[in-house]
Enzyme design. Structure first.
Site, short mmCIF file in Angstrom:
data_model
loop_
_atom_site.label_atom_id
_atom_site.label_comp_id
_atom_site.label_asym_id
_atom_site.label_seq_id
_atom_site.Cartn_x
_atom_site.Cartn_y
_atom_site.Cartn_z
CG MET A 98 -1.92 -1.19 1.15
SD MET A 98 -3.44 -0.92 2.09
CE MET A 98 -2.79 -0.67 3.72
N GLY A 99 2.15 1.08 -0.33
CA GLY A 99 3.03 2.24 -0.45
C GLY A 99 3.55 2.72 0.90
CG HIS A 130 8.36 0.21 5.89
ND1 HIS A 130 8.63 -1.14 5.87
CD2 HIS A 130 7.02 0.32 6.09
CE1 HIS A 130 7.53 -1.82 6.10
NE2 HIS A 130 6.52 -0.95 6.22
CG HIS A 186 7.02 -1.96 1.96
ND1 HIS A 186 6.84 -0.82 2.69
CD2 HIS A 186 5.83 -2.62 2.00
CE1 HIS A 186 5.59 -0.78 3.15
NE2 HIS A 186 4.96 -1.86 2.76
CD GLN A 198 -6.22 -3.67 2.43
OE1 GLN A 198 -6.14 -4.09 1.28
NE2 GLN A 198 -5.24 -3.86 3.30
N GLY A 249 4.59 -10.45 3.85
CA GLY A 249 5.33 -10.38 5.11
C GLY A 249 4.66 -11.16 6.22
CD GLN A 266 -2.07 -8.84 4.08
OE1 GLN A 266 -2.90 -7.95 4.14
NE2 GLN A 266 -0.79 -8.59 3.83
CB SER A 289 4.06 -0.58 10.59
OG SER A 289 2.78 -0.09 10.23
NE ARG A 340 -2.94 1.57 9.75
CZ ARG A 340 -3.11 0.54 8.92
NH1 ARG A 340 -2.21 -0.42 8.88
NH2 ARG A 340 -4.17 0.47 8.13
P1 AMP Z 1 1.55 -2.94 3.45
O1 AMP Z 1 2.11 -1.92 2.51
O2 AMP Z 1 1.61 -2.52 4.89
O3 AMP Z 1 0.19 -3.43 3.04
O4 AMP Z 1 2.50 -4.18 3.37
C1 AMP Z 1 2.83 -4.77 2.13
C2 AMP Z 1 3.55 -6.06 2.38
O5 AMP Z 1 4.73 -5.80 3.14
C3 AMP Z 1 2.72 -7.05 3.19
O6 AMP Z 1 2.94 -8.37 2.70
C4 AMP Z 1 3.28 -6.91 4.59
O7 AMP Z 1 3.15 -8.07 5.37
C5 AMP Z 1 4.75 -6.62 4.28
N1 AMP Z 1 5.37 -5.93 5.42
C6 AMP Z 1 4.94 -4.79 6.02
N2 AMP Z 1 5.75 -4.48 7.05
C7 AMP Z 1 6.72 -5.43 7.09
C8 AMP Z 1 7.84 -5.68 7.93
N3 AMP Z 1 8.16 -4.88 8.96
N4 AMP Z 1 8.61 -6.76 7.66
C9 AMP Z 1 8.29 -7.59 6.64
N5 AMP Z 1 7.26 -7.42 5.82
C10 AMP Z 1 6.47 -6.36 6.03
#
Ligand code: AMP
Length: 281
Positions: free
Chosen positions: A30-31, A34, A37, A61, A147, A153, A185, A187
């Site tokens: 979702m961009g 960090h 990602h 979602q 992740g 998820q 994260s 967030r």
């Molecule tokens: P998101 O952008 O938060 O929806 O995350 C995109 C993908 O990155 C998802 O598969 C998350 O599980 C993974 N992800 C987010 N944070 C982390 C992290 N700290 N370590 C590993 N994977 C992550």
């Protein structure tokens, strides 16, 4: 790096790469990218010839409008991160493109989506499965990275891919953490300096509970209580749940007898953070 904004353009790109014999690896995000990602992108390079990153803040979602509106969207910075990481294609469609007027079909997950995140965020996983199905259909990857930070998820997606014969390999990537243990994260960047300091109770709670488990405790409620008591000692934190569940079924057992996960959601003001740790006897 190529940038694609519609499912048709994305699929045409993937068709050409597939025709050239390349193995495609997708990293859905979702961009607000960090180091977590970035790690997924690195693993994607190891699993495919060409890496596609999708960036889409999926309205379906989000159970809270304020969370959706406040979600960071630094698309130019994200594109630069992707280009620097050697990403081959960036797929960043708009919500109007993915959900045009008349859109009405959803992917309904099963019981794996009911506890924990599903209980606290009604409709969340239905939005996740629907958008991930759409992203997989548009990008047609051989393998996709998810992740372990979002453990439930990952389980729901694996199930969907198997149940709907999607023929995509799902690769799990371990959680990337800050030096003090906080899971990265998107967030986190919305936390105040005070809340950021307080947020280390989340990994500390998981560490304490894991230590208790490694010390021989097998009663789920006692392991959960250890985690809850660590969070309760931090005035800025409010726990939503800390649950020990079976790592495969996500069902709660009174005693930990097989591979399990302790998952937690903790609020800091209006920011909700999740994290988990594996418990394997
Ligand atoms: P998101 O952008 O938060 O929806 O995350 C995109 C993908 O990155 C998802 O598969 C998350 O599980 C993974 N992800 C987010 N944070 C982390 C992290 N700290 N370590 C590993 N994977 C992550």
């Amino acid at each position: 790096m190529d940038q694609l904004g519609s499912p048709d353009a994305m699929r045409a790109w993937s068709d050409a790469r597939r025709a050239a014999g390349e193995r495609l690896a997708l990293v859905p995000t979702m961009g607000a990218l960090h180091a977590g990602h970035a790690r997924l992108i690195e693993v994607a390079h190891a699993h495919g010839d060409a890496v596609i990153v999708s960036i889409f803040v999926n309205p379906l979602q989000f159970d809270r409008r304020d969370d959706f509106d406040a979600y960071p969207r630094p698309l130019d910075d994200d594109a630069a991160v992707c280009a620097a990481a050697g990403v081959d294609a960036l797929y960043a469609p708009t919500a109007a493109t993915l959900y045009p007027p008349g859109f009405q079909t959803h992917v309904e997950p099963g019981p794996l989506a009911d506890p924990m995140e599903g209980a606290g965020r009604p409709g969340h996983f239905r939005g996740v499965t629907t958008v991930v199905a759409k992203l997989l259909n548009a990008t047609t990857p051989h393998v996709a990275m998810f992740g372990q930070k979002d453990y439930q998820q990952l389980a729901v997606i694996r199930r969907m891919v198997a149940d709907l014969d999607m023929g995509v390999e799902i690769q799990a990537v371990p959680t990337v953490r800050e030096p003090d243990g906080l899971a990265l994260s998107s967030r986190n960047r919305r936390l105040s300096a005070e809340a950021r300091r307080a947020a280390i109770v989340v990994p500390r709670a998981l560490d304490s509970a894991r230590a208790c488990f490694e010390g021989g405790e097998r009663v789920a409620a006692r392991i959960e209580a250890v985690a809850a008591s660590v969070v309760a000692a931090e005035p800025l934190a409010r726990i939503e749940y800390a649950e020990v569940v079976d790592a495969g079924t996500l069902l709660r057992h009174e005693h930990v007898t097989g591979p399990s996960v302790l998952a937690t959601a903790v609020w800091f003001g209006d920011i909700r953070l999740i994290d988990n740790v594996l418990l394997d006897p």
